[in-house]
Design a protein around this motif. Structure first.
Motif, PDB file in Angstrom:
ATOM      1  N   GLY A  91       0.806  -1.221   0.000  1.00 54.48           N
ATOM      2  CA  GLY A  91       0.000   0.000   0.000  1.00 54.48           C
ATOM      3  C   GLY A  91       0.835   1.266   0.000  1.00 54.48           C
ATOM      4  O   GLY A  91       0.355   2.337   0.347  1.00 54.48           O
ATOM      5  N   ARG A  92       2.108   1.160  -0.406  1.00 58.57           N
ATOM      6  CA  ARG A  92       2.935   2.369  -0.480  1.00 58.57           C
ATOM      7  C   ARG A  92       2.767   3.028  -1.840  1.00 58.57           C
ATOM      8  O   ARG A  92       2.104   2.514  -2.723  1.00 58.57           O
ATOM      9  N   ASP A  93       3.433   4.186  -1.993  1.00 65.19           N
ATOM     10  CA  ASP A  93       3.326   4.953  -3.230  1.00 65.19           C
ATOM     11  C   ASP A  93       4.302   4.379  -4.274  1.00 65.19           C
ATOM     12  O   ASP A  93       5.492   4.670  -4.251  1.00 65.19           O
ATOM     13  N   ALA A  94       3.757   3.548  -5.169  1.00 63.34           N
ATOM     14  CA  ALA A  94       4.632   2.920  -6.175  1.00 63.34           C
ATOM     15  C   ALA A  94       5.154   3.962  -7.166  1.00 63.34           C
ATOM     16  O   ALA A  94       6.232   3.800  -7.737  1.00 63.34           O
ATOM     17  N   GLU A  95       4.396   5.031  -7.360  1.00 67.90           N
ATOM     18  CA  GLU A  95       4.857   6.089  -8.273  1.00 67.90           C
ATOM     19  C   GLU A  95       6.160   6.699  -7.758  1.00 67.90           C
ATOM     20  O   GLU A  95       7.007   7.113  -8.525  1.00 67.90           O
ATOM     21  N   GLU A  96       6.277   6.763  -6.424  1.00 65.27           N
ATOM     22  CA  GLU A  96       7.486   7.354  -5.852  1.00 65.27           C
ATOM     23  C   GLU A  96       8.707   6.495  -6.184  1.00 65.27           C
ATOM     24  O   GLU A  96       9.788   7.016  -6.459  1.00 65.27           O
ATOM     25  N   VAL A  97       8.511   5.173  -6.156  1.00 64.87           N
ATOM     26  CA  VAL A  97       9.610   4.264  -6.517  1.00 64.87           C
ATOM     27  C   VAL A  97      10.091   4.594  -7.934  1.00 64.87           C
ATOM     28  O   VAL A  97      11.295   4.706  -8.196  1.00 64.87           O
ATOM     29  N   LEU A  98       9.123   4.782  -8.832  1.00 64.65           N
ATOM     30  CA  LEU A  98       9.476   5.065 -10.223  1.00 64.65           C
ATOM     31  C   LEU A  98      10.063   6.473 -10.367  1.00 64.65           C
ATOM     32  O   LEU A  98      10.990   6.698 -11.140  1.00 64.65           O
ATOM     33  N   ASP A  99       9.505   7.425  -9.604  1.00 58.69           N
ATOM     34  CA  ASP A  99       9.996   8.808  -9.692  1.00 58.69           C
ATOM     35  C   ASP A  99      11.463   8.921  -9.276  1.00 58.69           C
ATOM     36  O   ASP A  99      12.252   9.584  -9.947  1.00 58.69           O
ATOM     37  N   VAL A 100      11.822   8.273  -8.158  1.00 59.01           N
ATOM     38  CA  VAL A 100      13.219   8.411  -7.715  1.00 59.01           C
ATOM     39  C   VAL A 100      14.158   7.703  -8.697  1.00 59.01           C
ATOM     40  O   VAL A 100      15.274   8.151  -8.939  1.00 59.01           O
ATOM     41  N   GLN A 101      13.659   6.621  -9.295  1.00 60.21           N
ATOM     42  CA  GLN A 101      14.514   5.933 -10.261  1.00 60.21           C
ATOM     43  C   GLN A 101      14.691   6.765 -11.527  1.00 60.21           C
ATOM     44  O   GLN A 101      15.788   6.846 -12.081  1.00 60.21           O
ATOM     45  N   ARG A 102      13.596   7.398 -11.978  1.00 61.38           N
ATOM     46  CA  ARG A 102      13.700   8.260 -13.162  1.00 61.38           C
ATOM     47  C   ARG A 102      14.738   9.347 -12.912  1.00 61.38           C
ATOM     48  O   ARG A 102      15.587   9.634 -13.754  1.00 61.38           O
ATOM     49  N   SER A 103      14.677   9.946 -11.734  1.00 61.55           N
ATOM     50  CA  SER A 103      15.626  11.016 -11.405  1.00 61.55           C
ATOM     51  C   SER A 103      17.065  10.517 -11.396  1.00 61.55           C
ATOM     52  O   SER A 103      17.961  11.194 -11.888  1.00 61.55           O
TER      53      SER A 103
ATOM     54  N   ALA B 162       4.700   2.968 -15.218  1.00 59.89           N
ATOM     55  CA  ALA B 162       3.960   4.024 -14.508  1.00 59.89           C
ATOM     56  C   ALA B 162       2.543   4.120 -15.057  1.00 59.89           C
ATOM     57  O   ALA B 162       1.577   4.276 -14.308  1.00 59.89           O
ATOM     58  N   ALA B 163       2.424   3.992 -16.387  1.00 58.69           N
ATOM     59  CA  ALA B 163       1.101   4.094 -17.002  1.00 58.69           C
ATOM     60  C   ALA B 163       0.228   2.879 -16.682  1.00 58.69           C
ATOM     61  O   ALA B 163      -0.989   2.944 -16.792  1.00 58.69           O
ATOM     62  N   ARG B 164       0.861   1.782 -16.281  1.00 60.38           N
ATOM     63  CA  ARG B 164       0.096   0.557 -16.030  1.00 60.38           C
ATOM     64  C   ARG B 164      -0.008   0.217 -14.551  1.00 60.38           C
ATOM     65  O   ARG B 164      -0.352  -0.909 -14.190  1.00 60.38           O
TER      66      ARG B 164
ATOM     67  N   GLU C 211      -3.419  -1.143 -13.405  1.00 65.41           N
ATOM     68  CA  GLU C 211      -3.622  -2.535 -13.862  1.00 65.41           C
ATOM     69  C   GLU C 211      -2.829  -3.506 -12.980  1.00 65.41           C
ATOM     70  O   GLU C 211      -3.327  -4.541 -12.543  1.00 65.41           O
ATOM     71  N   LEU C 212      -1.560  -3.122 -12.743  1.00 64.37           N
ATOM     72  CA  LEU C 212      -0.670  -3.991 -11.969  1.00 64.37           C
ATOM     73  C   LEU C 212      -1.180  -4.119 -10.528  1.00 64.37           C
ATOM     74  O   LEU C 212      -1.121  -5.206  -9.936  1.00 64.37           O
ATOM     75  N   ALA C 213      -1.688  -3.017  -9.979  1.00 59.83           N
ATOM     76  CA  ALA C 213      -2.200  -3.045  -8.603  1.00 59.83           C
ATOM     77  C   ALA C 213      -3.337  -4.059  -8.485  1.00 59.83           C
ATOM     78  O   ALA C 213      -3.417  -4.812  -7.512  1.00 59.83           O
ATOM     79  N   LYS C 214      -4.216  -4.086  -9.506  1.00 55.96           N
ATOM     80  CA  LYS C 214      -5.339  -5.040  -9.487  1.00 55.96           C
ATOM     81  C   LYS C 214      -4.814  -6.463  -9.500  1.00 55.96           C
ATOM     82  O   LYS C 214      -5.307  -7.332  -8.784  1.00 55.96           O
ATOM     83  N   GLU C 215      -3.797  -6.700 -10.345  1.00 55.41           N
ATOM     84  CA  GLU C 215      -3.262  -8.047 -10.453  1.00 55.41           C
ATOM     85  C   GLU C 215      -2.590  -8.473  -9.137  1.00 55.41           C
ATOM     86  O   GLU C 215      -2.738  -9.617  -8.698  1.00 55.41           O
TER      87      GLU C 215
END
Lengths: 174, 236
Positions: free
Chosen positions: A108-120, A162-164, A167-171
């Motif tokens: 239940g954490r912010d998965a977008e943050e994982v991707l954001d720090v990696q993008r940076s 990030a766009a998916r 979908e991934l959360a549901k799976e």
């Protein structure tokens, strides 16, 4: 990829036996490389020694496979820090990143943050390459371009992920 | 990490700021509380998937589109408080623009295109074209002066467009997917020259792109997703 952190992340959903942990790990992340039992138990004893997991019960019969492990508060903090610490930008990162994203979703954490720090972190590495390219000769430029294209490929995968996320959360929920 | 605010540093360091920007087109929200602060001479990449609101954010910051709510300031001045005429004058003198397609006037020669913003500001033709040729030389396209845009390649046309964006010595260049229609080599040449000339002249650049290799020419990136901005501060 940090197996210890992945196991800790899986323990956040509840205490498990070593065997159970291996099964869930292999299902989620071990498509090509399932974990060896020895690796599971050696990792668990290291986590135990470092206070990141604790034994939460032993079933009759003895033996390491009978012990259940639970994550400690220190373990939860450790996973949280690991999830938002970018991987060292290098090619073929998808396995570590995928594991982090799935574990962030499961907890239940912010998965977008994982991707954001990696993008940076990737872009920071790419800026370094662009700077090196502008000062270097043609050989330098070609070497940097190769690295830039690979890092860019990672980032394209990251943006697609990030766009998916929905979908991934549901799976993952299933 | 979090939404960017224009209050991250001393106010006098912020050249261009957008706060709590909201904009809808019909019932479709394009911006939903986006924010961005640009400091003098800084190169900021706005990244995000198609339809995330990154171009709308650029258009709001440039005063091309008025946000439904929120504030855009340039040098501390609220753009909404300016008349249309004042905003046009600001865009002509302080802002430069580079877009992906169709920005050069096909009936004019390349040097006339580059000189156009100066001519619109009342500069005489000879002087305007002399300044235009200086900028074209910096963008390595001075030999194309008398050609029309239809007679030059895509990469050359973009470099002419960059020269035109810089000709008034603006404080901010807005570049919306400036390499989107170019191959890798030409795209790289455009970015190299855009960034080098902007840095030489002290102009800030607001760069909208979905390409990481283009964003890598920036000082930092801001990601727009679902109309909201996200930025990341990595520990050095």
């Amino acid at each position: 990829m940090s197996i210890g952190h992945a196991l800790l992340g899986l323990l956040e959903t509840g205490p498990r036996h070593g065997y159970d942990l291996k099964r869930v790990y292999d299902e989620r992340f071990g498509h090509d490389r399932p974990l060896a039992y020895g690796q599971v138990y050696s990792t668990l004893s290291r986590l135990l020694r470092n206070g990141l997991v604790e034994e939460s019960g032993v079933e009759p019969g003895g033996g390491p496979e009978r012990k259940r492990y639970a994550i400690t508060d220190a373990g939860v903090t450790d996973v949280a820090d690991w999830l938002v610490t970018p991987e060292n930008p290098q090619i073929y990162l998808q396995s570590a990143l995928y594991t982090k994203v799935v574990l962030a979703l499961m907890s239940g954490r912010d998965a977008e943050e994982v991707l954001d720090v990696q993008r940076s972190a990737h872009l920071r590495a790419m800026r370094g390459l662009v700077a090196r390219k502008q000062q270097g000769d043609l050989t330098d430029q070609l070497i940097c371009d190769h690295a830039l294209f690979h890092l860019e490929a990672d980032l394209r995968w990251l943006e697609l992920t990030a766009a998916r996320l929905g979908e991934l959360a549901k799976e993952v929920d299933n | 990490m979090g939404a960017e605010t224009a209050g991250d540093g001393p106010v006098n360091e912020i050249l261009l700021g957008g706060v709590e920007l909201r904009k809808s087109f019909g019932s479709t929200p394009a911006l939903d509380g986006a924010a961005l602060a640009v400091r003098p001479g800084e190169i900021v990449a706005i990244m995000g998937p198609s339809g995330s609101g990154k171009s709308t954010l650029l258009h709001c910051l440039a005063g091309i589109v008025a946000p439904d709510s929120g504030t855009v300031t340039f040098q501390g001045q609220d753009l909404a408080r300016l008349s249309d005429r004042q905003r046009s004058a600001l865009r002509r003198s302080e802002f430069g623009f580079v877009f992906q397609f169709g920005q050069l006037v096909p009936e004019l020669s390349c040097v006339e295109n580059v000189a156009l913003p100066l001519r619109l500001s009342g500069v005489r033709r000879r002087e305007a074209e002399k300044t235009a040729l200086d900028w074209m030389a910096r963008l390595e396209v001075e030999s194309l002066g008398r050609k029309r845009p239809g007679e030059v390649s895509g990469g050359q046309g973009q470099r002419v467009a960059v020269a035109r964006a810089l000709v008034t010595a603006p404080k901010v260049i807005f570049a919306d997917e400036p390499t989107g229609a170019l191959d890798s080599l030409n795209g790289e040449q455009v970015m190299r020259l855009l960034v080098a000339t902007a840095r030489d002249s002290g102009a800030a650049v607001v760069l909208v792109t979905h390409e990481a290799r283009v964003a890598a020419y920036s000082d930092r990136e801001v990601v727009v997703r679902d109309g909201r901005t996200r930025q990341v501060e990595l520990v050095p």
